[in-house]
Every structure is written in structure tokens, then in C-alpha cells.
Design an enzyme around this catalytic site. Structure first.
Site, PDB file in Angstrom:
ATOM      1  N   HIS A  98       0.831  -1.223   0.000  1.00 63.34           N
ATOM      2  CA  HIS A  98       0.000   0.000   0.000  1.00 63.34           C
ATOM      3  C   HIS A  98       0.858   1.263   0.000  1.00 63.34           C
ATOM      4  O   HIS A  98       0.444   2.293   0.513  1.00 63.34           O
ATOM      5  CB  HIS A  98      -0.969   0.038   1.185  1.00 63.34           C
ATOM      6  CG  HIS A  98      -1.779  -1.207   1.335  1.00 63.34           C
ATOM      7  ND1 HIS A  98      -3.050  -1.351   0.825  1.00 63.34           N
ATOM      8  CD2 HIS A  98      -1.483  -2.400   1.920  1.00 63.34           C
ATOM      9  CE1 HIS A  98      -3.508  -2.561   1.104  1.00 63.34           C
ATOM     10  NE2 HIS A  98      -2.572  -3.227   1.761  1.00 63.34           N
ATOM     11  N   GLU A 101       9.368   8.420 -16.931  1.00 60.41           N
ATOM     12  CA  GLU A 101       8.003   8.895 -17.222  1.00 60.41           C
ATOM     13  C   GLU A 101       7.547   8.417 -18.591  1.00 60.41           C
ATOM     14  O   GLU A 101       6.391   8.030 -18.778  1.00 60.41           O
ATOM     15  CB  GLU A 101       7.954  10.423 -17.149  1.00 60.41           C
ATOM     16  CG  GLU A 101       8.135  10.926 -15.720  1.00 60.41           C
ATOM     17  CD  GLU A 101       8.499  12.394 -15.670  1.00 60.41           C
ATOM     18  OE1 GLU A 101       8.116  13.154 -16.583  1.00 60.41           O
ATOM     19  OE2 GLU A 101       9.181  12.801 -14.715  1.00 60.41           O
ATOM     20  N   SER A 106      14.975  21.227 -17.079  1.00 61.20           N
ATOM     21  CA  SER A 106      13.790  22.060 -17.282  1.00 61.20           C
ATOM     22  C   SER A 106      14.214  23.323 -18.005  1.00 61.20           C
ATOM     23  O   SER A 106      15.308  23.832 -17.781  1.00 61.20           O
ATOM     24  CB  SER A 106      13.178  22.412 -15.927  1.00 61.20           C
ATOM     25  OG  SER A 106      12.420  23.587 -16.035  1.00 61.20           O
TER      26      SER A 106
END
Ligand code: ARG
Length: 475
Positions: free
Chosen positions: A155, A289, A276
Site C-alpha cells: 500500500h 516517465e 527544465s
């Protein structure tokens, strides 16, 4: 050049041609189409349907086309409908009318089904070899961290300590199942549709078993109607690729989490990160990703093809032309993602100290108290209850489990003696989980050694398959 003008009085409208045209994506089948044409030529010749001289001229022209397609000297034109018509244009340009002789006893229906199987088998073997590379990187990383304690989660909450190598090694097994699926799929896909004609087989004395063998298939199709309409192998390949994608995605998710400031476990190497455009400090795990994101289109390709197949009448219908782009896209996608994830895995470093400090947090040793009581013959329900009470007392008094006093332990359960603290260490918890597949150092060593030998065995099987395939292709 259309392959079907005879009964028509008008050429197709522009919009019809535009919708029909598949050459812009099915051109990648050209090498397989040529190989199956060469096999077809041989049976036309040996059955006496083509005389030796004509057959020799066609063979020479086909072989030239093989080289010209490979070098890019021959390619499709905007006026070609599909790969089959483009190649026939090339053949008739070299040979005149006799170029069309090859079409006897064959339809684009059995041709495209054969080409696509050959292409898919070739591509899935390459994917298998690329998966093996990733497994190798995972095994190496798991070995590097096979002595590093870390929290294990359920979890996404601290559950029990594990060795970090055990955590990494779990991925090897998911990919082993994918390799197993590919092997199994190859066996099932190795059936040649060539000789099925449009749908009913051929009245000409062809020998489908012979062409099947020449093309490296295990057998020829047992039912011509099934053979030209079966795309199970496409759907199955798309499922396998989706599963690979899901496995890659789950790695991606872990890498994203582990490289957050909050976790701070993973240092992804610069070569596998991006920056970035506005925040100069950023180092983003974009490969992770993309591995996660790309799985969506793999699943989409699978569901698209299943929806296209559902309710389709037999035998060939043009809907089947829609099998190619999803398959090609999934294959290209997986071949793109795998090496990037392999590199990312191989070059990521993990913070041993941070992981070790986190290992006992969140009362992850509470199960040790319960197991201690079970060893003292206390029923597990009671043991669980008592361990839970220890956690509650620690929480309310801001302490860790090993900081409870002998009195407090005894009050919670008379069987809890001071020596319970001996099991309340990460090393003790790890060392005790010696069952097969468990996280104890000895069990992990065994797991890694088995994984290594099974990887070597599978890899050599796929290497042999790749070699046999390229021999068949004349490479
Ligand atoms: N381009 C077609 C496809 O990909 C080839 C088969 C065409 N067959 C036909 N009967 N129109 O499915």
C-alpha cells in the site's frame, strides 16, 4: 499500378485510392514479401507451372530487388497501392509481362498474412533479445545492492524490511514471463498461410508444406479460410507487448518515486535525465516517465485490433489492413523504450545510507514480534494483537519498538520477554527470511544465481532463433 483492373471501367476515385493505400506503412514488409515470393517461385517451377528459363529470370529479378530494397535503390511510389503492388511494379519493370507470372496460385490475402507473420516473428525475436539486455542490467543492479537494507512496501506504506537487491530483482521475473510468452507465441505463430490463395486453397499443384519449410515455418495451415483471416498472432503479440509495456511502466513509476526529494534514494545519471527550460535546478526522470506513459499506447493498440477483429466475417475483409499500424507502432515503441530503460537502470545509483535508515521506520519490525510469539506457541491471532498493542504504545509515547521496557512487553503479553529485542533489528529480520524467494541474503543469492542461468539459457535460445531467421532471409 493496381493489381485488379480487368473488370473495371473506371479507375478508383482519388478519395478511394487515398483510403485504400497502405504502402506508406506496409513497405516494411517488402523483404519478407520478396522472400515468400522466392519460395513461391520455387514451387511454381518444381511443379512444372513455370519453365526453367522463365523461373530463372524471375529469380534473378527478385534477388536484385532484395538488394535494391535493402539499399533503398528501389522503393515505393505515391501511386503504389500496397507493398505487393509496388514490388510487382519493380518486377515487371525488370521483366515485362512475365513479372506477373508469379501471381499464379497466390493471392494478396495469403501473401500479406505470410509477410506479416514473418515480420512479426523477426521483430519479436529482436524484442526478446532486448528484454534479455534489460534483465542483465537488472540482475547486475540487484547484485550490486544485494547487501543493502531498505524498507519494503505494501500500500506504499512501510511493511517489512527487504534487501534492496531483492526489490530490484523482482523485475527480472516479470520479464522472464514475457520471454516465456514470446517463446510460446513463436511456436503458435510458426504456421504458414502461403498456398491458401484468396480463401479456398489452390487448384494448381502447389506444395504449401514446402514453402512453409523454406520460410522457416514449422508447418503449413490446416484450414485455408482460417489461414487468411486469422490475426490471433497480431492480437497476441500486442498483448505481450502491452504486458512488457506495463512492466516497463511499473519500473518507471518506481524510478520516479525513488528520485523525488522526499525519497531521495535514486540518483539517475545525467545521461538518462533531462532538465527544465525554466527551472535551472531541475533534473527530471523523463525516461522513467516515458516508459510509464508509452504503456498507454501499447494497450490502446491491443484494444484497437481486438475491436477491429470482433464480429469480422470470414475470410479476408479489408478491415484486416488495420492490423498493421498498431502492430508496427507497438513493436517500434517497445524497441525504443527498452534500451532507454536498460541504460537508466544500469546507470542509477542508490543511497544505501538513506535506505538503511528508513528500513526500520514505520514500525516495519512489528511482524517480528508476532513471529517471536508464534515461535513461543502463541496462536497467531493473539500474537498479532499483542504486536499491534506494542505499536500503539510506541506511537502514543513517541518511541521505537526496541525502546519498550521489559515490564511494558510483559504487560502486553506474558510470553514477551526482554530477548524479543534480539529480533527487533533490521539485520535479524532480513536474515530470518530464508524461505525460497525470500529476502534473506542466502535466499537472494540463490535467486540471483538461478535468474542468471535462466537468462543465459533463454538468451542463447533467442540468439539461435535470430540466426536461423536471418539465414532464412538470406542474410
Ligand atoms: N494491403 C492489404 C492488407 O494489408 C493486402 C491484401 C489485400 N487484399 C485484398 N483482397 N484487397 O490487408
Amino acid at each position: 499500378m493496381a493489381l485488379w483492373g480487368g473488370r473495371f471501367s473506371q479507375s478508383p476515385a482519388e478519395a478511394v485510392f487515398a483510403l485504400s493505400q497502405s504502402v506508406q506503412f506496409d513497405w516494411r514488409l517488402a523483404p519478407y514479401d520478396l522472400r515468400s515470393s522466392l519460395a513461391h517461385l520455387s514451387v511454381l517451377e518444381s511443379s512444372g507451372l513455370l519453365d526453367k528459363k522463365v523461373a530463372a529470370a524471375i529469380r534473378k529479378a527478385l534477388e536484385e530487388l532484395v538488394a535494391e530494397v535493402a539499399s533503398g535503390k528501389f522503393t515505393y511510389l505515391a501511386t503504389d497501392e500496397d507493398v505487393h503492388s509496388a514490388l510487382e511494379r519493380g518486377l515487371t519493370k525488370k521483366l515485362g509481362e512475365i513479372g506477373g507470372a508469379l501471381r499464379a496460385g497466390r493471392s494478396r490475402n495469403d501473401q500479406v498474412a505470410t509477410d506479416l507473420r514473418l515480420y512479426a516473428m523477426d521483430a519479436m525475436i529482436s524484442i526478446a533479445l532486448s528484454i534479455a539486455e534489460l534483465q542483465e542490467a537488472l540482475i547486475a543492479k540487484a547484485t550490486e545492492y544485494s547487501d543493502a537494507p531498505a524498507p519494503g512496501f505494501t500500500h506504499l506504506q512501510h511493511a517489512q524490511p527487504v534487501l534492496f537487491g531483492h526489490e530490484i530483482a523482482k523485475h527480472v521475473h516479470a520479464f522472464a514471463r514475457d520471454l516465456d510468452r514470446i517463446q510460446d507465441w513463436l511456436t503458435r505463430t510458426s504456421v504458414s498461410p502461403l498456398g491458401s490463395g484468396a480463401l479456398a486453397g489452390s487448384s494448381l499443384p502447389l506444395a504449401p508444406e514446402v514453402t512453409a519449410k523454406v520460410l522457416g515455418f514449422t508447418s503449413s495451415a490446416a484450414n485455408s479460410i482460417d489461414a487468411v483471416s486469422d490475426r490471433d498472432f497480431v492480437a497476441e503479440a500486442l498483448f505481450i507487448l502491452s504486458m512488457v509495456g506495463v512492466h516497463l511502466s511499473r519500473i518507471g513509476e518506481e524510478w520516479c518515486i525513488w528520485s523525488t526529494t522526499e525519497f531521495g534514494w535514486a540518483r539517475v545519471s545525467d545521461a538518462y535525465s533531462t532538465g527544465s527550460s525554466i527551472m535551472p535546478q531541475k533534473k527530471n526522470p523523463d525516461m522513467a516517465e516515458l516508459a510509464r506513459g508509452k504503456s498507454g499506447r501499447l494497450i490502446g493498440n491491443l484494444t484497437g485490433v481486438l475491436a477491429m477483429l470482433k464480429g469480422l466475417p470470414f475470410a479476408y475483409n479489408r478491415d484486416l489492413q488495420e492490423d498493421k499500424e498498431p502492430l508496427f507502432d507497438s513493436i517500434d515503441t517497445v524497441l525504443l523504450v527498452l534500451p532507454a530503460v536498460t541504460g537508466m537502470v544500469a546507470t542509477t545509483e542508490f543511497d544505501r545510507e538513506k535506505m538503511a535508515l528508513a528500513a526500520p521506520l514505520g514500525f516495519s519490525l512489528a511482524t517480528e514480534i508476532a513471529d517471536y510469539l508464534v515461535r513461543a506457541h502463541i496462536p497467531f491471532s493473539q500474537a498479532h494483537e499483542a504486536a499491534g498493542k506494542c505499536v500503539a504504545l510506541c506511537e502514543s509515547s513517541g518511541r521505537q519498538l526496541h525502546q519498550l521496557t521489559d515490564d511494558e512487553f510483559a504487560k502486553i503479553h506474558p510470553a514477551l520477554k526482554g530477548d524479543v529485542r534480539d529480533v527487533l533489528t533490521v539485520q535479524g529480520a532480513l536474515a530470518s527470511r530464508t524461505t525460497r524467494g525470500g529476502t534473506a541474503p542466502s535466499a537472494l543469492a540463490q535467486q540471483l544465481s538461478e535468474a542468471k542461468s535462466s537468462l543465459e539459457k533463454t538468451r542463447s535460445e533467442f540468439t539461435a532463433a535470430a540466426k536461423a531467421f536471418s539465414t532464412m532471409m538470406g542474410a
